[in-house]
Structures are given as structure tokens and as C-alpha cells.
Design a protein around this motif. Sequence first.
Motif, mmCIF file in Angstrom:
data_model
loop_
_atom_site.group_PDB
_atom_site.id
_atom_site.type_symbol
_atom_site.label_atom_id
_atom_site.label_comp_id
_atom_site.label_asym_id
_atom_site.label_seq_id
_atom_site.Cartn_x
_atom_site.Cartn_y
_atom_site.Cartn_z
ATOM 1 N N ILE A 1 42.821 71.086 -86.192
ATOM 2 C CA ILE A 1 43.805 70.578 -87.195
ATOM 3 C C ILE A 1 43.636 69.261 -87.628
ATOM 4 O O ILE A 1 43.913 68.748 -88.987
ATOM 5 C CB ILE A 1 45.125 70.419 -86.177
ATOM 6 C CG1 ILE A 1 45.785 72.075 -85.693
ATOM 7 C CG2 ILE A 1 46.249 69.696 -87.044
ATOM 8 C CD1 ILE A 1 46.690 72.005 -84.813
ATOM 9 N N GLY A 2 42.994 68.298 -87.033
ATOM 10 C CA GLY A 2 42.656 67.165 -87.545
ATOM 11 C C GLY A 2 41.515 67.240 -88.534
ATOM 12 O O GLY A 2 41.647 66.532 -89.572
ATOM 13 N N SER A 3 40.387 68.173 -88.265
ATOM 14 C CA SER A 3 39.527 68.545 -89.181
ATOM 15 C C SER A 3 39.938 69.061 -90.611
ATOM 16 O O SER A 3 39.571 68.491 -91.478
ATOM 17 C CB SER A 3 38.349 69.331 -88.515
ATOM 18 O OG SER A 3 37.731 68.704 -87.350
ATOM 19 N N ILE A 4 40.939 69.911 -90.464
ATOM 20 C CA ILE A 4 41.445 70.561 -91.747
ATOM 21 C C ILE A 4 42.216 69.622 -92.463
ATOM 22 O O ILE A 4 42.077 69.527 -93.676
ATOM 23 C CB ILE A 4 42.318 71.813 -91.069
ATOM 24 C CG1 ILE A 4 41.447 72.868 -90.848
ATOM 25 C CG2 ILE A 4 43.104 72.242 -92.467
ATOM 26 C CD1 ILE A 4 42.139 74.091 -89.989
ATOM 27 N N ALA A 5 42.855 68.621 -91.786
ATOM 28 C CA ALA A 5 43.696 67.673 -92.275
ATOM 29 C C ALA A 5 42.987 66.671 -93.005
ATOM 30 O O ALA A 5 43.098 66.206 -94.245
ATOM 31 C CB ALA A 5 44.659 66.962 -91.393
ATOM 32 N N THR A 6 41.677 66.296 -92.562
ATOM 33 C CA THR A 6 40.922 65.426 -92.902
ATOM 34 C C THR A 6 40.257 66.016 -94.367
ATOM 35 O O THR A 6 40.120 65.238 -95.215
ATOM 36 C CB THR A 6 39.732 64.992 -91.847
ATOM 37 O OG1 THR A 6 40.260 64.585 -90.750
ATOM 38 C CG2 THR A 6 38.669 63.955 -92.449
ATOM 39 N N HIS B 1 35.936 72.682 -98.914
ATOM 40 C CA HIS B 1 35.935 71.822 -100.275
ATOM 41 C C HIS B 1 34.324 72.000 -100.995
ATOM 42 O O HIS B 1 34.377 71.764 -101.999
ATOM 43 C CB HIS B 1 35.837 70.219 -99.646
ATOM 44 C CG HIS B 1 35.232 69.339 -100.629
ATOM 45 N ND1 HIS B 1 35.866 68.849 -101.444
ATOM 46 C CD2 HIS B 1 34.023 68.791 -100.649
ATOM 47 C CE1 HIS B 1 35.200 67.922 -102.087
ATOM 48 N NE2 HIS B 1 34.012 68.145 -101.895
ATOM 49 N N LEU C 1 41.364 68.094 -96.232
ATOM 50 C CA LEU C 1 42.421 68.178 -97.418
ATOM 51 C C LEU C 1 42.659 66.868 -97.673
ATOM 52 O O LEU C 1 43.016 66.799 -99.015
ATOM 53 C CB LEU C 1 43.667 68.871 -96.914
ATOM 54 C CG LEU C 1 43.352 70.465 -96.346
ATOM 55 C CD1 LEU C 1 44.688 71.004 -96.052
ATOM 56 C CD2 LEU C 1 43.114 71.387 -97.455
ATOM 57 N N LEU C 2 42.999 65.925 -97.044
ATOM 58 C CA LEU C 2 43.476 64.515 -97.548
ATOM 59 C C LEU C 2 42.268 63.733 -97.853
ATOM 60 O O LEU C 2 42.535 63.095 -99.096
ATOM 61 C CB LEU C 2 43.939 63.952 -96.426
ATOM 62 C CG LEU C 2 45.265 64.421 -95.754
ATOM 63 C CD1 LEU C 2 45.782 63.796 -94.722
ATOM 64 C CD2 LEU C 2 46.441 64.404 -96.988
#
Length: 213
Positions: free
Chosen positions: A35-40, A179, A42-43
Motif C-alpha cells: 500500500i505504501g509503495s503504490i501510494a509512493t 510509472h 502514484l504521488l
Amino acid sequence: MDMEQLIDRLAADVKPVPRHSIARWIALGLGLGAIGSIATVLLAFGMRQDWSVALVSYHFWVKWLYTLSLGLGAILVTARLARPDAGRLRHIWLLGIPVALLATIGLVEMSRTAPGDWLAMWLGGSWRDCPRNVLLLSMPMFVGLLWAFRHFAPTNLHAAGAAAGLASGAFGAAVYCIHCPEVSAIFVLTWYTLGIALASALGALIGPRLMRW
């Protein structure tokens, strides 16, 4: 009190470990980290603009299958090394299969490309950033696995750390595919794998300090 009596007394209050507890803790730690990796990604990086095209692209699925297969293999090794009786890792050579397959694809692609374009295929447009970004995206999942390992009793801490780092790096690379627009197999084989290897090396380095029980 002799040694056998001491062992019996020490083992008297030991509760049995629930079945599949290692798999559950690893899945939880990896999932929270993902979850943290995907949020990173994307943001910090954003999704590639041609996402709908990428989903039907052969090159995208080659990247994703390579990283996911490495990650799944590494997580099985990690689960094995989480046990105090890990024993010999007889099937670890299977991790080389995705690498060999991707190398074969890369060679086929190069054979169909003019030699003057090989350097561009290899370096792409982001070779300087790719290993660093893969390592960055691996960190949330590596932290999640370190947290999960607090519930285990590994004995080979260097190997356990390296395996956890390898799994985190491979899944971090899979997340990076959201990405990264690069399409060359030789690019993925070199720069993605370098980022994964850096994560594994970091795990081997700090694993013994953070996985000790």
C-alpha cells in the motif's frame, strides 16, 4: 535437574504455532508495505500516460511477469528462512529461470534491431533513475517484512535479510511498472535487476541487526 528435565520444563508452556502463521504474517507485512509503495509511485511519480495502451502491450506484461515471478520465488525462500529449521535451500536456483527467460527475450529483441540502436535499447531514457526508484519503492515492503519477522525465529539472518530484500525489490519493481514507460527487455534485465539486487544487498546488510530475536 538434568538437561532433559530442563528442556521438558522449558517446553511445557510452549503453545503450538498455528498452521500457516508464517504465510499470514508475511502476507500482512507485504500487503501493508505494498500500500505504501503504490501510494509512493502514484504521488511521487504518477501513472504512465498511456496506461490503456500499456495494458495490451506485450512489453508491459513481460516486465510485470518478470518482476512478479521473481517476487513470488523470493517470498517462498523468505518464508522458508523465517523458520529456525530452514535447512538447505535446494530449489533456490529456480530464481534464475525468470532472469534466463528475460535474457533470451532481450537477445531476440537485439537480433531484430540494428546494432547502432542497441545502446539506446539498453539505456532507455531513465537508466540513471530506474535502480534508485526500484530501491525506493521496495522500502515500504521491506519494512513490512521486517515487522513480520519480529514474529519468527530465523537463524540464518544474512540469508533471511537478503531474501526479504530480494522479494521487496522484485515487488517494488512490479509497482514501478505503473510509472515506467521503458519497453526494452535488455533495459529491464539490467536496470530493474540492479535495483532489485541493491534491495537484496541492503537486506543482507541490515537483516542481522533488525531480525535478531
